[in-house]
Design a protein around this motif. Structure first.
Motif, PDB file in Angstrom:
ATOM      1  N   CYS A 294      36.000  46.765  28.742  1.00  9.39           N
ATOM      2  CA  CYS A 294      35.210  47.815  29.196  1.00  9.39           C
ATOM      3  C   CYS A 294      34.001  47.830  27.995  1.00  9.39           C
ATOM      4  CB  CYS A 294      35.556  49.261  29.202  1.00  9.39           C
ATOM      5  SG  CYS A 294      36.704  49.493  30.668  1.00  9.39           S
ATOM      6  N   SER A 309      34.518  48.689  33.335  1.00 10.26           N
ATOM      7  CA  SER A 309      33.457  49.561  33.665  1.00 10.26           C
ATOM      8  C   SER A 309      32.486  49.451  32.353  1.00 10.26           C
ATOM      9  CB  SER A 309      34.020  50.934  33.861  1.00 10.26           C
ATOM     10  OG  SER A 309      34.883  51.009  35.139  1.00 10.26           O
ATOM     11  N   ARG A 324      36.955  52.710  37.743  1.00 10.64           N
ATOM     12  CA  ARG A 324      37.246  51.329  37.671  1.00 10.64           C
ATOM     13  C   ARG A 324      35.826  50.867  38.456  1.00 10.64           C
ATOM     14  NH1 ARG A 324      41.965  48.075  38.528  1.00 10.64           N
ATOM     15  NH2 ARG A 324      43.333  50.285  38.317  1.00 10.64           N
ATOM     16  N   ASP A 325      35.515  49.484  37.872  1.00  9.37           N
ATOM     17  CA  ASP A 325      34.239  48.735  38.471  1.00  9.37           C
ATOM     18  C   ASP A 325      33.216  49.871  38.425  1.00  9.37           C
ATOM     19  OD1 ASP A 325      36.080  46.449  38.860  1.00  9.37           O
ATOM     20  OD2 ASP A 325      36.692  47.258  40.713  1.00  9.37           O
ATOM     21  N   SER A 326      32.868  50.518  37.312  1.00  8.66           N
ATOM     22  CA  SER A 326      31.807  51.426  37.389  1.00  8.66           C
ATOM     23  C   SER A 326      30.969  51.574  36.524  1.00  8.66           C
ATOM     24  CB  SER A 326      32.410  52.827  37.901  1.00  8.66           C
ATOM     25  OG  SER A 326      32.961  52.938  39.090  1.00  8.66           O
ATOM     26  N   LYS A 342      34.015  51.857  41.992  1.00  8.72           N
ATOM     27  CA  LYS A 342      32.863  50.966  42.250  1.00  8.72           C
ATOM     28  C   LYS A 342      31.550  51.726  42.470  1.00  8.72           C
ATOM     29  CE  LYS A 342      31.171  46.953  44.478  1.00  8.72           C
ATOM     30  NZ  LYS A 342      31.078  45.815  45.435  1.00  8.72           N
TER      31      LYS A 342
END
Length: 424
Positions: A294, A309, A324-326, A342
């Protein structure tokens, strides 16, 4: 009269409507990027790193945040008595007042500013691309070719060429034809929206085209140069360049920063990206926190789990929360037990306890298919999401929402909640 060899004119007035709720309260160049920066930091940093110390920033749509960020240009060493950075908004003159109606019209309305520096060359830039580029090398190329205009181009896959303005060149890289989004492209050299013009000729052309509605470089100025057989050259750029004009491309560009070997490296010593830095405390990572791959901004407090992220400054992620994934922008709070999957969450939002963002299967948007067409959940600035709700994929939320806004505690995939008074 002050004399500058080349000055830059940075077009930063666009709304960025394809970024949906992210640009409801600010212009696209002011949007956060990479946990620390704003998009406009990249062309401004390129200017000072290239020795271009006079920059006019043309603002129009929602300029407040952009103006406050740039200020007098201190972070970029552009606070100068002669030159430096100047914010150029549309203004009223004896002939009346006009909004900037096109890229070339915006430059025409600021001819007096340009003339005050008596430049030989004018560098025209867009304020919404992510890249590092030495404009001095491009200027040397322009001079060597005795060009009237040099256009930075980048090879794109042939199947994508119809999305761009395409340059057709001869063996000397002289532009012999220009096609705006051609159905059957004859070349894959796409215009990057970066131009160096020899000022006397551009000045003459802008005056000639001053009554053309929505006068634009791609649609009007370049075709005029072509019809008059001007010396137009393509300058091929081979580095990283990303137009972050859609939600998907914006999310992808941020996610590329956290790759093990990032395609675009923010950590290089020799080409710094400068920005306005707030005076905020260091980040705090609690014992209960778990973080993998991150970017974490200054002043963050992380008590929960964060994976792959980009987290902006001053974000709080409470215990038991998962991101997560953001992309989580400055000042946002993710409450205990919440899951953010996301998603792009704009500044100063609140994600309620045990709420879940990004569940279920993708559905086509019922709100705006042109803007929302991916798995992403997009949460606008100052938005409040209540506790315990479930939000599907390809959704948009803006405003201080309450449980009653979510039938059966859900926002289905493809849906949107834009509260009255919050929309444009």
């Amino acid at each position: 009269m002050i004399k500058k060899e080349m000055i830059a004119m940075l077009l930063a007035g666009g709304q960025g409507s394809r970024l949906g709720v992210l640009t409801q309260k600010m212009a696209k160049p002011a949007i956060s990027f990479g946990g620390k920066y704003r998009i406009i930091d990249f062309p401004l940093s390129n200017c000072i790193n290239s020795g271009v110390d006079t920059v006019g920033v043309l603002t129009q749509y929602q300029p407040l945040r952009l103006n406050a960020h740039i200020g007098i240009g201190i972070p970029w060493d552009l606070d100068r008595n002669v030159g430096g950075v100047s914010l150029l908004a549309p203004y009223e003159s004896v002939k009346g007042s006009d909004w900037y109606s096109g890229t070339a019209n915006a430059i025409f309305q600021n001819m007096e500013f340009i003339d005050s520096y008596n430049p030989d060359y004018v560098l025209v830039l867009s304020g919404d691309h992510i890249y590092k580029m030495d404009y001095e090398v491009m200027l040397d190329y322009h001079k060597a070719n005795k060009a009237d205009v040099t256009i930075a181009v980048m090879p794109v896959p042939m199947e994508e060429a119809s999305r761009f303005g395409i340059m057709v060149t001869d063996e000397t890289d002289r532009i012999i034809d220009f096609e705006e989004k051609p159905a059957h492209p004859r070349s894959n050299l796409a215009s990057m929206g970066i131009y160096i013009f020899s000022w006397p000729m551009l000045r003459e052309t802008l005056i000639k085209l001053k009554n053309v509605p929505e006068c634009d470089f791609g649609k009007h100025v370049i075709p005029d140069y072509k019809s008059n057989n001007r010396r137009m050259f393509a300058y091929e750029f081979t580095g990283y360049w990303k137009d972050v004009g859609t939600l998907s491309s914006y999310w992808e560009a941020n996610m590329q920063l956290i790759d093990i070997i990032p395609e675009f490296n923010l950590y290089e010593e020799y080409w710094r990206i400068f920005t306005k830095s707030d005076i905020i405390p260091p980040q705090y990572i609690a014992e209960s926190a778990h973080i993998e791959r991150c970017i974490i901004g200054e002043g963050c407090e992380i008590y929960g789990n964060v994976y792959s992220s980009v987290i902006g400054a001053g974000v709080v992620i409470e215990e038991g929360a998962e991101v997560r994934d953001s992309i989580i922008m400055k000042g946002t709070v993710v409450k205990a037990g919440a899951k953010v999957l996301k998603s792009i969450v704009a500044e100063d939002a609140v994600i309620g306890e045990n709420s879940v963002l990004g569940v279920g299967e993708y559905q086509e948007s019922t709100f705006d298919k042109r803007v929302y067409n991916s798995d992403l959940v997009t949460v606008g600035e100052d938005t409040v999401i209540p506790a315990g709700v479930q939000i599907g994929k390809n959704t948009a939320i803006l405003g201080k929402t309450v449980p009653e806004d979510y039938p059966e505690g859900r926002l289905q995939s493809g849906g949107a909640i834009v509260k009255a008074g919050e929309e444009k």
